[in-house]
Design a protein around this motif. Structure first.
Motif, PDB file in Angstrom:
ATOM      1  N   MET A   1       0.832  -1.189   0.000  1.00  0.00           N
ATOM      2  CA  MET A   1       0.000   0.000   0.000  1.00  0.00           C
ATOM      3  C   MET A   1       0.874   1.249   0.000  1.00  0.00           C
ATOM      4  SD  MET A   1      -3.213  -0.799   2.483  1.00  0.00           S
ATOM      5  CE  MET A   1      -2.279  -1.518   3.803  1.00  0.00           C
ATOM      6  N   GLN A   2       0.344   2.267  -0.619  1.00  0.00           N
ATOM      7  CA  GLN A   2       1.053   3.531  -0.712  1.00  0.00           C
ATOM      8  C   GLN A   2       0.094   4.656  -0.343  1.00  0.00           C
ATOM      9  OE1 GLN A   2       3.258   3.817  -4.437  1.00  0.00           O
ATOM     10  NE2 GLN A   2       2.961   1.631  -4.706  1.00  0.00           N
ATOM     11  N   LEU A   3       0.647   5.845  -0.151  1.00  0.00           N
ATOM     12  CA  LEU A   3      -0.172   6.997   0.208  1.00  0.00           C
ATOM     13  C   LEU A   3      -0.485   7.836  -1.022  1.00  0.00           C
ATOM     14  CD1 LEU A   3       1.691   8.135   3.419  1.00  0.00           C
ATOM     15  CD2 LEU A   3      -0.600   7.172   3.317  1.00  0.00           C
ATOM     16  N   ALA A   4      -1.639   8.480  -1.005  1.00  0.00           N
ATOM     17  CA  ALA A   4      -2.027   9.400  -2.068  1.00  0.00           C
ATOM     18  C   ALA A   4      -3.020  10.408  -1.502  1.00  0.00           C
ATOM     19  CB  ALA A   4      -2.663   8.650  -3.237  1.00  0.00           C
ATOM     20  N   ARG A   5      -3.193  11.504  -2.219  1.00  0.00           N
ATOM     21  CA  ARG A   5      -4.202  12.504  -1.882  1.00  0.00           C
ATOM     22  C   ARG A   5      -5.270  12.449  -2.968  1.00  0.00           C
ATOM     23  NH1 ARG A   5      -4.395  15.135   2.632  1.00  0.00           N
ATOM     24  NH2 ARG A   5      -2.188  15.642   2.480  1.00  0.00           N
ATOM     25  N   VAL A   6      -6.537  12.417  -2.565  1.00  0.00           N
ATOM     26  CA  VAL A   6      -7.635  12.409  -3.533  1.00  0.00           C
ATOM     27  C   VAL A   6      -7.797  13.821  -4.072  1.00  0.00           C
ATOM     28  CG1 VAL A   6     -10.086  12.010  -3.911  1.00  0.00           C
ATOM     29  CG2 VAL A   6      -8.800  10.507  -2.375  1.00  0.00           C
ATOM     30  N   LYS A   7      -7.703  13.947  -5.403  1.00  0.00           N
ATOM     31  CA  LYS A   7      -7.828  15.258  -6.039  1.00  0.00           C
ATOM     32  C   LYS A   7      -9.259  15.547  -6.475  1.00  0.00           C
ATOM     33  CE  LYS A   7      -4.469  16.869  -8.331  1.00  0.00           C
ATOM     34  NZ  LYS A   7      -3.412  17.237  -9.253  1.00  0.00           N
ATOM     35  N   GLY A   8     -10.028  14.504  -6.768  1.00  0.00           N
ATOM     36  CA  GLY A   8     -11.402  14.711  -7.208  1.00  0.00           C
ATOM     37  C   GLY A   8     -11.989  13.450  -7.794  1.00  0.00           C
ATOM     38  N   THR A   9     -13.134  13.615  -8.395  1.00  0.00           N
ATOM     39  CA  THR A   9     -13.832  12.462  -8.968  1.00  0.00           C
ATOM     40  C   THR A   9     -13.732  12.484 -10.490  1.00  0.00           C
ATOM     41  OG1 THR A   9     -15.906  13.673  -9.039  1.00  0.00           O
ATOM     42  CG2 THR A   9     -15.493  12.349  -7.079  1.00  0.00           C
ATOM     43  N   VAL A  10     -14.007  11.333 -11.064  1.00  0.00           N
ATOM     44  CA  VAL A  10     -14.066  11.196 -12.510  1.00  0.00           C
ATOM     45  C   VAL A  10     -15.515  10.899 -12.865  1.00  0.00           C
ATOM     46  CG1 VAL A  10     -13.338   9.823 -14.492  1.00  0.00           C
ATOM     47  CG2 VAL A  10     -11.720  10.294 -12.648  1.00  0.00           C
ATOM     48  N   VAL A  11     -16.043  11.620 -13.844  1.00  0.00           N
ATOM     49  CA  VAL A  11     -17.392  11.351 -14.323  1.00  0.00           C
ATOM     50  C   VAL A  11     -17.277  10.556 -15.608  1.00  0.00           C
ATOM     51  CG1 VAL A  11     -19.543  12.359 -15.155  1.00  0.00           C
ATOM     52  CG2 VAL A  11     -18.285  13.456 -13.287  1.00  0.00           C
ATOM     53  N   SER A  12     -17.935   9.413 -15.621  1.00  0.00           N
ATOM     54  CA  SER A  12     -17.885   8.545 -16.789  1.00  0.00           C
ATOM     55  C   SER A  12     -19.309   8.195 -17.203  1.00  0.00           C
ATOM     56  CB  SER A  12     -17.106   7.267 -16.450  1.00  0.00           C
ATOM     57  OG  SER A  12     -17.150   6.380 -17.530  1.00  0.00           O
ATOM     58  N   THR A  13     -19.654   8.506 -18.432  1.00  0.00           N
ATOM     59  CA  THR A  13     -21.008   8.200 -18.896  1.00  0.00           C
ATOM     60  C   THR A  13     -21.109   6.783 -19.432  1.00  0.00           C
ATOM     61  OG1 THR A  13     -20.493   9.150 -21.052  1.00  0.00           O
ATOM     62  CG2 THR A  13     -21.552  10.592 -19.423  1.00  0.00           C
ATOM     63  N   ILE A  14     -19.979   6.207 -19.805  1.00  0.00           N
ATOM     64  CA  ILE A  14     -19.960   4.831 -20.289  1.00  0.00           C
ATOM     65  C   ILE A  14     -18.821   4.116 -19.568  1.00  0.00           C
ATOM     66  CG2 ILE A  14     -19.608   3.310 -22.272  1.00  0.00           C
ATOM     67  CD1 ILE A  14     -20.580   5.607 -24.060  1.00  0.00           C
ATOM     68  N   LYS A  15     -19.139   2.984 -18.951  1.00  0.00           N
ATOM     69  CA  LYS A  15     -18.095   2.204 -18.306  1.00  0.00           C
ATOM     70  C   LYS A  15     -18.520   0.747 -18.213  1.00  0.00           C
ATOM     71  CE  LYS A  15     -19.585   3.834 -13.744  1.00  0.00           C
ATOM     72  NZ  LYS A  15     -19.173   4.592 -12.565  1.00  0.00           N
ATOM     73  N   ASN A  16     -17.577  -0.105 -17.887  1.00  0.00           N
ATOM     74  CA  ASN A  16     -17.835  -1.525 -17.723  1.00  0.00           C
ATOM     75  C   ASN A  16     -18.961  -1.715 -16.712  1.00  0.00           C
ATOM     76  OD1 ASN A  16     -17.383  -4.190 -16.271  1.00  0.00           O
ATOM     77  ND2 ASN A  16     -15.953  -4.382 -17.989  1.00  0.00           N
ATOM     78  N   SER A  17     -19.862  -2.646 -16.959  1.00  0.00           N
ATOM     79  CA  SER A  17     -21.034  -2.827 -16.089  1.00  0.00           C
ATOM     80  C   SER A  17     -20.649  -3.196 -14.649  1.00  0.00           C
ATOM     81  CB  SER A  17     -21.969  -3.885 -16.668  1.00  0.00           C
ATOM     82  OG  SER A  17     -21.310  -5.133 -16.723  1.00  0.00           O
ATOM     83  N   THR A  18     -19.497  -3.813 -14.444  1.00  0.00           N
ATOM     84  CA  THR A  18     -19.074  -4.174 -13.087  1.00  0.00           C
ATOM     85  C   THR A  18     -18.612  -2.952 -12.302  1.00  0.00           C
ATOM     86  OG1 THR A  18     -16.845  -4.697 -13.808  1.00  0.00           O
ATOM     87  CG2 THR A  18     -18.429  -6.517 -13.739  1.00  0.00           C
ATOM     88  N   LEU A  19     -18.448  -1.821 -12.975  1.00  0.00           N
ATOM     89  CA  LEU A  19     -18.070  -0.578 -12.294  1.00  0.00           C
ATOM     90  C   LEU A  19     -19.285   0.292 -11.968  1.00  0.00           C
ATOM     91  CD1 LEU A  19     -14.894   0.325 -14.363  1.00  0.00           C
ATOM     92  CD2 LEU A  19     -14.966  -0.446 -11.993  1.00  0.00           C
ATOM     93  N   THR A  20     -20.476  -0.197 -12.288  1.00  0.00           N
ATOM     94  CA  THR A  20     -21.698   0.545 -11.981  1.00  0.00           C
ATOM     95  C   THR A  20     -21.791   0.780 -10.474  1.00  0.00           C
ATOM     96  OG1 THR A  20     -22.817  -0.400 -13.880  1.00  0.00           O
ATOM     97  CG2 THR A  20     -24.223   0.515 -12.152  1.00  0.00           C
ATOM     98  N   ALA A  21     -22.099   2.002 -10.089  1.00  0.00           N
ATOM     99  CA  ALA A  21     -22.251   2.427  -8.692  1.00  0.00           C
ATOM    100  C   ALA A  21     -20.916   2.488  -7.951  1.00  0.00           C
ATOM    101  CB  ALA A  21     -23.238   1.552  -7.938  1.00  0.00           C
ATOM    102  N   ARG A  22     -19.805   2.385  -8.646  1.00  0.00           N
ATOM    103  CA  ARG A  22     -18.490   2.521  -8.010  1.00  0.00           C
ATOM    104  C   ARG A  22     -17.912   3.886  -8.394  1.00  0.00           C
ATOM    105  NH1 ARG A  22     -18.068  -2.181  -5.593  1.00  0.00           N
ATOM    106  NH2 ARG A  22     -18.496  -4.085  -6.747  1.00  0.00           N
ATOM    107  N   LYS A  23     -17.333   4.575  -7.401  1.00  0.00           N
ATOM    108  CA  LYS A  23     -16.745   5.893  -7.657  1.00  0.00           C
ATOM    109  C   LYS A  23     -15.352   5.737  -8.235  1.00  0.00           C
ATOM    110  CE  LYS A  23     -16.847   7.993  -3.707  1.00  0.00           C
ATOM    111  NZ  LYS A  23     -16.771   8.994  -2.636  1.00  0.00           N
ATOM    112  N   LEU A  24     -15.066   6.535  -9.238  1.00  0.00           N
ATOM    113  CA  LEU A  24     -13.721   6.634  -9.789  1.00  0.00           C
ATOM    114  C   LEU A  24     -13.139   7.955  -9.298  1.00  0.00           C
ATOM    115  CD1 LEU A  24     -14.421   5.500 -13.467  1.00  0.00           C
ATOM    116  CD2 LEU A  24     -13.668   4.096 -11.540  1.00  0.00           C
ATOM    117  N   MET A  25     -11.940   7.909  -8.735  1.00  0.00           N
ATOM    118  CA  MET A  25     -11.322   9.085  -8.137  1.00  0.00           C
ATOM    119  C   MET A  25      -9.962   9.343  -8.780  1.00  0.00           C
ATOM    120  SD  MET A  25     -13.690   9.518  -5.805  1.00  0.00           S
ATOM    121  CE  MET A  25     -13.119  10.632  -4.569  1.00  0.00           C
ATOM    122  N   VAL A  26      -9.605  10.609  -8.900  1.00  0.00           N
ATOM    123  CA  VAL A  26      -8.257  10.973  -9.331  1.00  0.00           C
ATOM    124  C   VAL A  26      -7.417  11.106  -8.065  1.00  0.00           C
ATOM    125  CG1 VAL A  26      -6.815  12.691 -10.452  1.00  0.00           C
ATOM    126  CG2 VAL A  26      -9.095  12.192 -11.353  1.00  0.00           C
TER     127      VAL A  26
END
Length: 97
Positions: A1-26
């Motif tokens: 594991m490593q450390l990171a700072r969350v910069k924001g979210t990613v908005v995706s209108t099309i993504k793999n169905s297994t990623l539905t309801a999962r947040k993508l973060m930068v």
């Protein structure tokens, strides 16, 4: 594991169905002194992190472990939120945590 700072979210209108309801973060990876290290990356959030938070993240095969039981296609996942930056800074400087 490593450390990171969350910069924001990613908005995706099309993504793999297994990623539905999962947040993508930068996230911005950090070194032991909490300084930016490397390029920002997109990570799947498994813990409910928010912008500005200090988080643990992992890459590779381990990145899919928090989603056991489903086939989430990720190689970068946020796996924890750091409660206190003071502890991280104390460890980096050799002081008491």
């Amino acid at each position: 594991m490593q450390l990171a700072r969350v910069k924001g979210t990613v908005v995706s209108t099309i993504k793999n169905s297994t990623l539905t309801a999962r947040k993508l973060m930068v996230i911005q990876p950090l070194d032991g002194n909490l300084k930016a290290s490397g390029k920002p990356m997109v990570a799947v959030d498994s813990v409910g992190a928010g912008a500005g938070e200090l988080v643990f993240w992992c890459r590779g095969k381990e990145a899919s472990f928090p989603f056991e039981g489903s086939e989430v296609p990720t190689d970068c996942t946020i796996v924890g939120i750091v409660d206190s930056e003071a502890h991280v800074k104390a460890i980096a400087t050799g002081g008491k945590a």
